[in-house]
Write a protein that holds these residues in place. Structure first.
Motif, PDB file in Angstrom:
ATOM      1  N   ALA A 255       0.854  -1.194   0.000  1.00  0.00           N
ATOM      2  CA  ALA A 255       0.000   0.000   0.000  1.00  0.00           C
ATOM      3  C   ALA A 255       0.887   1.239   0.000  1.00  0.00           C
ATOM      4  CB  ALA A 255      -0.910   0.000   1.222  1.00  0.00           C
ATOM      5  N   THR A 256       0.801   2.036  -1.069  1.00  0.00           N
ATOM      6  CA  THR A 256       1.597   3.262  -1.176  1.00  0.00           C
ATOM      7  C   THR A 256       0.671   4.456  -1.254  1.00  0.00           C
ATOM      8  OG1 THR A 256       1.684   3.514  -3.597  1.00  0.00           O
ATOM      9  CG2 THR A 256       3.143   1.877  -2.610  1.00  0.00           C
ATOM     10  N   GLN A 257       1.112   5.585  -0.708  1.00  0.00           N
ATOM     11  CA  GLN A 257       0.258   6.774  -0.733  1.00  0.00           C
ATOM     12  C   GLN A 257       0.425   7.571  -2.009  1.00  0.00           C
ATOM     13  OE1 GLN A 257       0.830   8.853   3.022  1.00  0.00           O
ATOM     14  NE2 GLN A 257      -0.631   7.487   4.000  1.00  0.00           N
ATOM     15  N   SER A 258       1.407   7.195  -2.816  1.00  0.00           N
ATOM     16  CA  SER A 258       1.614   7.905  -4.080  1.00  0.00           C
ATOM     17  C   SER A 258       1.016   7.163  -5.270  1.00  0.00           C
ATOM     18  CB  SER A 258       3.108   8.134  -4.320  1.00  0.00           C
ATOM     19  OG  SER A 258       3.801   6.888  -4.345  1.00  0.00           O
ATOM     20  N   GLY A 260      -1.158   4.128  -4.794  1.00  0.00           N
ATOM     21  CA  GLY A 260      -2.207   3.214  -4.411  1.00  0.00           C
ATOM     22  C   GLY A 260      -1.663   1.845  -4.046  1.00  0.00           C
ATOM     23  N   VAL A 261      -2.512   0.826  -4.142  1.00  0.00           N
ATOM     24  CA  VAL A 261      -2.111  -0.538  -3.797  1.00  0.00           C
ATOM     25  C   VAL A 261      -1.660  -1.246  -5.071  1.00  0.00           C
ATOM     26  CG1 VAL A 261      -2.819  -2.709  -2.724  1.00  0.00           C
ATOM     27  CG2 VAL A 261      -3.774  -0.544  -1.906  1.00  0.00           C
ATOM     28  N   SER A 292      -4.037   2.220   5.073  1.00  0.00           N
ATOM     29  CA  SER A 292      -2.609   2.218   5.359  1.00  0.00           C
ATOM     30  C   SER A 292      -2.393   2.242   6.857  1.00  0.00           C
ATOM     31  CB  SER A 292      -1.948   3.433   4.705  1.00  0.00           C
ATOM     32  OG  SER A 292      -0.592   3.515   5.046  1.00  0.00           O
ATOM     33  N   GLU A 301      -6.102   3.671   0.586  1.00  0.00           N
ATOM     34  CA  GLU A 301      -5.488   3.517  -0.730  1.00  0.00           C
ATOM     35  C   GLU A 301      -6.295   2.584  -1.627  1.00  0.00           C
ATOM     36  OE1 GLU A 301      -3.330   5.665  -0.970  1.00  0.00           O
ATOM     37  OE2 GLU A 301      -2.909   5.994   1.150  1.00  0.00           O
ATOM     38  N   TYR A 302      -6.462   2.971  -2.868  1.00  0.00           N
ATOM     39  CA  TYR A 302      -7.232   2.228  -3.861  1.00  0.00           C
ATOM     40  C   TYR A 302      -6.391   1.093  -4.446  1.00  0.00           C
ATOM     41  CZ  TYR A 302     -10.022   1.430  -8.110  1.00  0.00           C
ATOM     42  OH  TYR A 302     -10.778   0.867  -9.113  1.00  0.00           O
ATOM     43  N   LYS A 328     -12.575   6.486  -4.709  1.00  0.00           N
ATOM     44  CA  LYS A 328     -11.130   6.620  -4.905  1.00  0.00           C
ATOM     45  C   LYS A 328     -10.711   8.089  -4.867  1.00  0.00           C
ATOM     46  CE  LYS A 328      -9.424   6.222  -9.085  1.00  0.00           C
ATOM     47  NZ  LYS A 328      -8.914   5.657 -10.364  1.00  0.00           N
ATOM     48  N   LYS A 332      -9.158  10.787  -1.400  1.00  0.00           N
ATOM     49  CA  LYS A 332      -7.907  11.525  -1.562  1.00  0.00           C
ATOM     50  C   LYS A 332      -8.122  13.046  -1.566  1.00  0.00           C
ATOM     51  CE  LYS A 332      -4.604   8.488  -1.682  1.00  0.00           C
ATOM     52  NZ  LYS A 332      -3.492   8.548  -0.711  1.00  0.00           N
TER      53      LYS A 332
END
Length: 426
Positions: A255-258, A260-261, A292, A301-302, A328, A332
């Motif tokens: 899972a990343t915030q930049s 997504g998954v 997250s 996160e999508y 989504k 954000k």
């Protein structure tokens, strides 16, 4: 167009190749001294740290931790510091820095001081060039490839005449400042455009596409007014938890915030790699959401791919799959992220989103046809904005690479800057 030197000689070092005939090549130990002064008298109480190739004061330090402070080394203005830890990992923060003040730093770093009238700035530029070429990586020892002064001092350093060192420094200072100014300008444009992008998304997911539509009070503190025909529902009535396990053959996700998954092997940054108990990981399907573990720029996160992820994560799936794309963008938006900050446990960077708290809050729900129009508008609008953002990022990357290449070429004698006139801009 820069010139090359009239004559060269073989350096005897494979990566370096030819160097100007009149330059010397000597061991680092003969021109640099290791700084070993420990802060035993505790004259300095505030340690420093590396940050993007600079040395800065370290925030949030407990000055009562005498044991820790006494193990720090005292560096002085113009000393050169090297982060030789974990050479098998790439540091975007850079490993070489020149001190602009007197302070202390952990003795895990290497600190060296120039002697014999050697230019500290020249050596800094040279070491930055060696760092960019990963030369130091080959000098590290141990499992974690750690560089120590014992290994560093055996390496060779290039020594142009003193006057030439001064010219190289003046030229690189001037060119680096010009390049950095351009990079800063482009980064400001990037930041402004990114903020405008987020503001526009937030506006349409909470206000809709029609500016003339009748509005009503939503009754939601963080949201304010919404189109009169929209509904509001509790999050727990829109999403449900997924806790399916037993899919060991699915790809591992992160899972990343930049981005997504996404699959772990698509993510460039360091992640903890799972290599056992795959059947205990949770299943994530495309269109699901992963909360997250930590909240910084978002937190929900999508999922763009199907796979499995740590059981520590909360997996949410929309009860109506048609809501997924709209959610989504809503999750954000700036206002929703502010809501997330009220639903966390823990302190500072360790704050975790508490879904039990979040589930009780309300969110806006447009009619499904309107959701689809909002998603399509954002997609088309983002395409235009993202194209320009991509060009800005590409230019920034080019300028950074050009600066590194220029420094490397000058300090290794590939180009001759002796006759270049440096403009006086004071």
């Amino acid at each position: 167009m820069l010139n090359v030197y009239p004559t060269y000689k073989d350096s005897g070092i494979e990566w370096l190749g030819q160097i100007p005939t009149h330059w010397e090549l000597t061991r680092i130990s003969s021109v640099l001294t290791e700084v070993k002064d420990l802060n035993t008298s505790l004259r300095f109480s505030h340690p420093s740290q590396f940050k993007f190739g600079d040395i800065i004061l370290k925030p949030d330090v407990n000055i009562e931790d005498v044991s820790s402070l006494s193990k720090c080394i005292i560096f002085r203005k113009d000393d050169i510091l090297i982060n030789g830890l974990n050479l098998n990992y790439d540091f975007v923060t850079q490993r070489i820095a020149r001190a602009n003040y007197t302070g202390i730093i952990t003795s895990a770093y290497i600190a060296v001081r120039v002697r014999n009238n050697l230019s500290s700035k020249y050596v800094t530029y040279l070491f930055k060039a060696l760092d960019s070429r990963k030369v130091f990586n080959g000098l590290g020892t141990g499992i974690r490839l750690t560089l120590t002064y014992k290994e560093l001092k055996k390496y060779y350093i290039l020594l142009p005449p003193q006057e030439e060192q001064r010219q190289i420094v003046a030229y690189l200072d001037y060119k680096s400042n010009k390049i950095d100014e351009r990079i800063c300008q482009r980064e400001r444009e990037l930041q402004t455009l990114s903020e405008l992008k987020q503001a526009e998304i937030a506006a349409v997911v909470t206000r809709g596409l029609d500016p003339n539509v009748p509005m009503k009070e939503s009754g939601i503190e963080w949201l304010g007014k919404i189109p009169a025909h929209w509904e509001v529902r509790k999050i727990k009535n829109c999403l449900q938890e997924r806790s399916e396990k037993g899919y060991p053959n699915e790809p591992i996700l992160c899972a990343t915030q930049s981005r997504g998954v996404i699959p772990q092997d698509m993510y460039d940054n360091r992640v903890v790699v799972v290599n056992k108990d795959f059947d205990k990981l949770k299943l994530v399907k495309c269109g699901d959401f992963v909360i997250s573990l930590r909240s910084f720029q978002g937190g929900i996160e999508y999922a763009y791919y199907q796979g499995i992820i740590s059981a520590a994560y909360t997996i949410l799936t929309p009860k109506d799959k048609r809501n997924s794309e709209y959610f989504k963008h809503l999750f954000k938006s700036h206002d929703f992220i502010q809501l997330l900050q009220t639903c966390v446990t823990g302190i500072r960077e360790g704050q975790n989103i508490n879904y039990a708290m979040l589930a009780k809050h309300f969110i806006p729900i447009p009619p499904i046809e309107e959701q689809q129009k909002i998603v399509l508008y954002i997609k088309n609008r983002l395409y235009v904005i993202d194209e320009y953002l991509s060009k800005l990022k590409a230019e920034i990357n080019y300028l950074q690479e050009y600066k590194q290449r220029l420094i490397s070429d000058v300090v290794t004698g590939k180009v001759d800057v002796r006759g270049v006139e440096i403009p006086n801009e004071e």
